[in-house]
Motif scaffolding. Structure first.
Motif, short mmCIF file in Angstrom:
data_model
loop_
_atom_site.label_atom_id
_atom_site.label_comp_id
_atom_site.label_asym_id
_atom_site.label_seq_id
_atom_site.Cartn_x
_atom_site.Cartn_y
_atom_site.Cartn_z
N LEU A 32 0.84 -1.20 0.00
CA LEU A 32 0.00 0.00 0.00
C LEU A 32 0.88 1.25 0.00
CD1 LEU A 32 -2.82 1.23 0.10
CD2 LEU A 32 -2.78 0.95 2.60
N TYR A 33 0.76 2.04 -1.06
CA TYR A 33 1.60 3.21 -1.33
C TYR A 33 0.67 4.41 -1.34
CZ TYR A 33 5.50 5.47 -4.06
OH TYR A 33 6.53 6.26 -4.52
N LEU A 34 1.00 5.43 -0.58
CA LEU A 34 0.17 6.62 -0.46
C LEU A 34 0.90 7.84 -0.98
CD1 LEU A 34 -2.23 8.34 0.70
CD2 LEU A 34 -0.99 8.31 2.88
N CYS A 35 0.24 8.64 -1.81
CA CYS A 35 0.75 9.95 -2.19
C CYS A 35 -0.09 11.02 -1.50
CB CYS A 35 0.66 10.15 -3.71
SG CYS A 35 1.77 9.11 -4.66
N ALA A 162 -10.14 8.09 -14.21
CA ALA A 162 -9.84 9.52 -14.22
C ALA A 162 -9.73 10.04 -12.79
CB ALA A 162 -10.92 10.28 -14.97
N THR A 163 -8.76 10.91 -12.55
CA THR A 163 -8.53 11.41 -11.20
C THR A 163 -8.10 12.87 -11.25
OG1 THR A 163 -7.07 11.22 -9.26
CG2 THR A 163 -6.24 10.36 -11.34
N PRO A 164 -8.59 13.69 -10.32
CA PRO A 164 -8.20 15.10 -10.32
C PRO A 164 -6.73 15.33 -9.98
CG PRO A 164 -9.52 14.58 -8.38
CD PRO A 164 -9.59 13.40 -9.29
N THR A 165 -6.05 14.33 -9.46
CA THR A 165 -4.63 14.50 -9.16
C THR A 165 -3.78 14.47 -10.43
OG1 THR A 165 -4.29 12.13 -8.80
CG2 THR A 165 -4.92 13.44 -6.90
N VAL A 215 -4.52 7.97 -3.27
CA VAL A 215 -4.41 9.35 -2.79
C VAL A 215 -5.64 9.66 -1.96
CG1 VAL A 215 -4.08 11.77 -3.43
CG2 VAL A 215 -3.08 9.98 -4.86
N ARG A 216 -6.75 10.02 -2.61
CA ARG A 216 -7.93 10.50 -1.90
C ARG A 216 -8.56 9.46 -0.98
NH1 ARG A 216 -11.67 12.02 -6.46
NH2 ARG A 216 -10.49 10.37 -7.50
N ASP A 223 -10.91 9.14 9.02
CA ASP A 223 -10.01 8.35 9.85
C ASP A 223 -8.98 7.69 8.94
OD1 ASP A 223 -8.73 6.46 11.47
OD2 ASP A 223 -10.54 5.95 12.58
N PRO A 224 -7.83 8.34 8.71
CA PRO A 224 -6.85 7.80 7.77
C PRO A 224 -6.36 6.40 8.15
CG PRO A 224 -6.34 10.08 8.31
CD PRO A 224 -7.41 9.65 9.25
N ALA A 225 -6.19 6.14 9.44
CA ALA A 225 -5.71 4.81 9.85
C ALA A 225 -6.72 3.74 9.50
CB ALA A 225 -5.42 4.81 11.35
#
Length: 240
Positions: A32-35, A162-165, A215-216, A223-225
């Protein structure tokens, strides 16, 4: 957000042992990779990355085109300390000079960014290098680069939706995931990216991905965790 820069010597004892030279198992085992951006509007960057790692994120990349180099280095010092405390990885996007100065273990480039050979020269083998890919031809090129003398360590395929990033970037769909799954060997880490969230991660896994970039799905979570944990659970169905 006011963040004081922490020197490399402030790292926890033994933390420097957790690095990612090419071929290191830490990258290979990442799922799991987060930007994330700098979260300037919320002022909670340190708390956010801590929660994301606690929830099961393996790699966090700071990607924010709106901040200056000095602020990026300050934030990366926070990210580094948090990653080392959790025994996880962290990444720099695009800027090889920032990657070198911050001591990043992972560096990521796009198709039109710094060429791989130049990035490897500047990083001097001290970081794993990843590359974005958007077509079967680019996946083939990434695999060829990985087969060379330590030029590429992982690649990403997308954006699936499609993504706004990535405004203006056409979605490639799940077929590119299937192509990567069919052609990449077990020793070459690759990640699916682009519009992945809790509603569609099952489709991504079914198409053949065992690693994702989001990302989003985490940055916008209350709750990000918990959001990270749910994505890890979904990835549990994927073969390593």
């Amino acid at each position: 957000m006011n963040v004081s820069h922490s020197p490399a010597s402030a790292a926890a004892p033994g933390a420097d042992a957790f690095t990612t030279a090419p071929g290191n198992g830490a990258l290979r085992s990442a799922r799991l990779y987060l930007c994330t951006d700098a979260r300037s509007g919320r002022g909670d960057f340190a708390e956010f990355v801590d929660a994301a790692y606690a929830g099961g994120v393996d790699i966090i990349q700071l990607r924010d085109k709106s901040i200056e180099a000095a602020e990026e280095l300050d934030l990366l010092a926070v990210l580094k300390e948090t990653a080392q405390r959790h025994g996880r990885l962290w990444a720099v996007n695009d800027r090889a000079d920032i990657a070198v100065l911050s001591g990043a273990p992972v560096f990521h480039v796009g198709q039109k960014d710094l060429p791989l050979a130049a990035a490897r020269t500047l990083l001097n083998g001290n970081a794993a290098i990843g590359l974005s890919s958007h077509s079967p031809e680019q996946v083939d090129a990434a695999l060829a680069a990985a087969a060379g003398p330590g030029t590429l360590d992982y690649f990403c395929v997308g954006p699936l939706w499609a993504t706004p990033t990535k405004p203006g970037r056409a979605a490639v769909g799940l077929d590119l995931v299937k192509y990567a799954a069919a052609n990449a060997g077990a020793d070459m880490p690759w990640f699916a990216i682009g519009g992945i969230d809790h509603s569609n991660v099952g489709q991504v896994v079914e198409a053949g991905a065992s690693r994702i970039v989001v990302v989003r799905a985490i940055t916008e979570a209350a709750d990000p965790a918990a959001a990270a944990d749910a994505l890890r659970t979904a990835l549990g169905a994927a073969r390593s």
